[in-house]
Motif scaffolding. Sequence first.
Motif, PDB file in Angstrom:
ATOM      1  N   LEU A  20      -7.105 -38.270 -17.805  1.00 41.08           N
ATOM      2  CA  LEU A  20      -5.967 -38.907 -17.761  1.00 41.08           C
ATOM      3  C   LEU A  20      -5.590 -38.936 -19.371  1.00 41.08           C
ATOM      4  CD1 LEU A  20      -6.249 -41.830 -15.269  1.00 41.08           C
ATOM      5  CD2 LEU A  20      -4.841 -39.917 -15.322  1.00 41.08           C
ATOM      6  N   MET A  21      -6.388 -39.379 -20.204  1.00 45.03           N
ATOM      7  CA  MET A  21      -6.111 -39.483 -21.649  1.00 45.03           C
ATOM      8  C   MET A  21      -6.141 -38.297 -22.484  1.00 45.03           C
ATOM      9  SD  MET A  21      -8.098 -43.061 -22.490  1.00 45.03           S
ATOM     10  CE  MET A  21      -9.741 -42.473 -22.399  1.00 45.03           C
ATOM     11  N   GLU A  22      -6.615 -37.013 -22.022  1.00 43.75           N
ATOM     12  CA  GLU A  22      -6.451 -35.820 -22.431  1.00 43.75           C
ATOM     13  C   GLU A  22      -5.090 -35.490 -23.529  1.00 43.75           C
ATOM     14  OE1 GLU A  22      -8.084 -32.464 -20.505  1.00 43.75           O
ATOM     15  OE2 GLU A  22      -6.353 -32.446 -19.381  1.00 43.75           O
ATOM     16  N   THR A  23      -4.077 -35.944 -22.711  1.00 48.52           N
ATOM     17  CA  THR A  23      -2.714 -35.412 -22.947  1.00 48.52           C
ATOM     18  C   THR A  23      -2.061 -36.566 -23.898  1.00 48.52           C
ATOM     19  OG1 THR A  23      -1.661 -36.319 -21.101  1.00 48.52           O
ATOM     20  CG2 THR A  23      -2.404 -34.004 -20.925  1.00 48.52           C
ATOM     21  N   GLY A  24      -2.543 -37.740 -23.968  1.00 46.40           N
ATOM     22  CA  GLY A  24      -1.785 -38.790 -24.933  1.00 46.40           C
ATOM     23  C   GLY A  24      -0.760 -39.632 -23.844  1.00 46.40           C
ATOM     24  N   LEU A  25      -0.387 -39.249 -22.829  1.00 49.10           N
ATOM     25  CA  LEU A  25       0.270 -40.049 -21.769  1.00 49.10           C
ATOM     26  C   LEU A  25      -0.115 -41.190 -21.415  1.00 49.10           C
ATOM     27  CD1 LEU A  25       1.694 -37.073 -19.775  1.00 49.10           C
ATOM     28  CD2 LEU A  25       2.961 -38.194 -21.477  1.00 49.10           C
TER      29      LEU A  25
END
Length: 167
Positions: A20-25
């Motif tokens: 969930l955090m890998e894209t910075g969203l």
Amino acid sequence: MALSTNVIGDIGEMEVSSRLMETGLFIVFLLGGKVPAFDLLVEIVPHGQEKPYQFLIQVKSTDEANPYTKRTHRIKTPVPGKKLKALVNRPLPTYIAGVDLTTRDIYIVSGFDRKAGYSSSIPTSFKLSLGNKAANITQLQRLKDDVIDFWHGLNVDVYKPSFHSAL
């Protein structure tokens, strides 16, 4: 040596958190304890005028060699009816993540309907794959849009400032 159920669950929660955090969203808040209905509190990372809307995720993980149903393309990560009801009853948007610990694939479904058929497995149509960041960005943007649509439907931006607290 076989992993315990708690360890399998903890590994799944870490997989979902990092994906969930890998894209910075999103930013994920690990709760550190056992909450009956959900495992993760997730917040949208606001860009521009966006709000940091929150949602909950119940993570169900498996380390089985073949965790998929043959005919319906679902992952065997069951959500008991009582747990689904408790998740649906939360006032925030709620989702369920099924994690295949062998492939590290994650499947997310909404947890809004008490009548959803998740008692033995969940659908695999919304997939986050390890190492496929481009596809994950598209899927995670869909999740973000879904969460924003939920909050906009409540009109919370009008309600909260007009609420008269008794404190």
